[in-house]
Motif scaffolding. Structure first.
Motif, mmCIF file in Angstrom:
data_model
loop_
_atom_site.group_PDB
_atom_site.id
_atom_site.type_symbol
_atom_site.label_atom_id
_atom_site.label_comp_id
_atom_site.label_asym_id
_atom_site.label_seq_id
_atom_site.Cartn_x
_atom_site.Cartn_y
_atom_site.Cartn_z
ATOM 1 N N ALA A 21 -8.719 -5.186 14.436
ATOM 2 C CA ALA A 21 -8.346 -4.426 13.245
ATOM 3 C C ALA A 21 -7.326 -3.356 13.597
ATOM 4 O O ALA A 21 -6.360 -3.128 12.855
ATOM 5 N N VAL A 22 -7.509 -2.699 14.732
ATOM 6 C CA VAL A 22 -6.558 -1.677 15.180
ATOM 7 C C VAL A 22 -5.201 -2.312 15.465
ATOM 8 O O VAL A 22 -4.157 -1.764 15.099
ATOM 9 N N VAL A 23 -5.203 -3.487 16.081
ATOM 10 C CA VAL A 23 -3.946 -4.181 16.381
ATOM 11 C C VAL A 23 -3.219 -4.531 15.086
ATOM 12 O O VAL A 23 -2.005 -4.336 14.972
ATOM 13 N N ILE A 24 -3.943 -5.026 14.096
ATOM 14 C CA ILE A 24 -3.323 -5.365 12.819
ATOM 15 C C ILE A 24 -2.775 -4.110 12.161
ATOM 16 O O ILE A 24 -1.645 -4.093 11.669
ATOM 17 N N LEU A 55 1.078 -11.778 12.032
ATOM 18 C CA LEU A 55 0.054 -10.953 12.676
ATOM 19 C C LEU A 55 -1.345 -11.465 12.360
ATOM 20 O O LEU A 55 -2.213 -11.512 13.231
ATOM 21 N N ARG A 56 -1.559 -11.838 11.101
ATOM 22 C CA ARG A 56 -2.863 -12.359 10.686
ATOM 23 C C ARG A 56 -3.195 -13.634 11.456
ATOM 24 O O ARG A 56 -4.313 -13.808 11.940
ATOM 25 N N GLU A 57 -2.205 -14.519 11.603
ATOM 26 C CA GLU A 57 -2.421 -15.762 12.349
ATOM 27 C C GLU A 57 -2.720 -15.490 13.819
ATOM 28 O O GLU A 57 -3.580 -16.145 14.420
ATOM 29 N N GLN A 58 -2.013 -14.528 14.415
ATOM 30 C CA GLN A 58 -2.263 -14.178 15.815
ATOM 31 C C GLN A 58 -3.670 -13.617 15.993
ATOM 32 O O GLN A 58 -4.377 -13.979 16.936
ATOM 33 N N LEU A 59 -4.059 -12.743 15.090
ATOM 34 C CA LEU A 59 -5.406 -12.164 15.146
ATOM 35 C C LEU A 59 -6.461 -13.246 14.988
ATOM 36 O O LEU A 59 -7.444 -13.294 15.728
ATOM 37 N N ALA A 65 -10.523 -18.092 19.403
ATOM 38 C CA ALA A 65 -10.699 -18.336 20.839
ATOM 39 C C ALA A 65 -11.984 -17.686 21.335
ATOM 40 O O ALA A 65 -12.747 -18.299 22.089
ATOM 41 N N GLN A 66 -12.226 -16.451 20.904
ATOM 42 C CA GLN A 66 -13.453 -15.756 21.314
ATOM 43 C C GLN A 66 -14.691 -16.482 20.798
ATOM 44 O O GLN A 66 -15.663 -16.673 21.526
#
Length: 160
Positions: A21-24, A55-59, A65-66
């Motif tokens: 969320a911080v990254v977004i 950005l949404r797709e990267q997140l 992956a996690q």
């Protein structure tokens, strides 16, 4: 011991979600700064909507992956695996809903709509000065039908 590992795994997932969320948030702030700083004669840059979607797709890729690591980890207990698999399915469902809503809204003539679907809310960003009551009602009906969200949990936001 298993309970401790399970609790630690949950805490790690929560911390990961907060970090994402911080990254977004930082990415959205950077996008706004970039747009304000662009010279008028600059080469065509991706729009804010395109950058947000990227950005949404990267997140989401990081989140998937996690969750895949947890869902398929050899050391993960069955209950946690099942929970991770459910979260993956929910994530895929939300992605499909966002894509469907954005596509339908674009086909209806809205320029670069952005939709974010969450577990308990939906945000719809429409590029417009003002949205009429009729337009808002049509968008709301579409969103509620596609997502199953309650009308009170849907926010339609006009952006310039």
């Amino acid at each position: 011991m298993r309970r401790i590992v399970k609790n630690l795994t949950w805490m790690a997932l929560v911390v990961l979600a907060l970090c994402m969320a911080v990254v977004i948030y930082a990415g959205v702030r950077q996008m706004r700064t970039d747009v304000e700083a662009e010279p008028t004669g600059a080469i065509a840059q991706p729009s804010e909507a395109e950058r947000f979607r990227t950005l949404r797709e990267q997140l989401r890729a990081m989140e998937k992956a996690q969750l895949n690591d947890v869902a398929h980890g050899a050391d993960t207990d069955e209950e946690l695996k099942a929970m991770a698999q459910r979260q993956l399915l929910e994530l895929c469902t939300r992605e499909e809903q966002e894509l469907t809503l954005e596509g339908v809204l674009e086909m209806q003539g809205y320029c670069e709509p952005v939709v974010t679907v969450h577990a308990s809310s939906v945000n719809v960003l429409i590029r417009a000065e003002v949205i009429t009551r009729q337009e808002s009602a049509a968008i709301l009906e579409l969103v509620c039908r596609e997502t199953g969200a309650q009308a009170g949990n849907v926010k339609i936001i006009p952006v310039n």
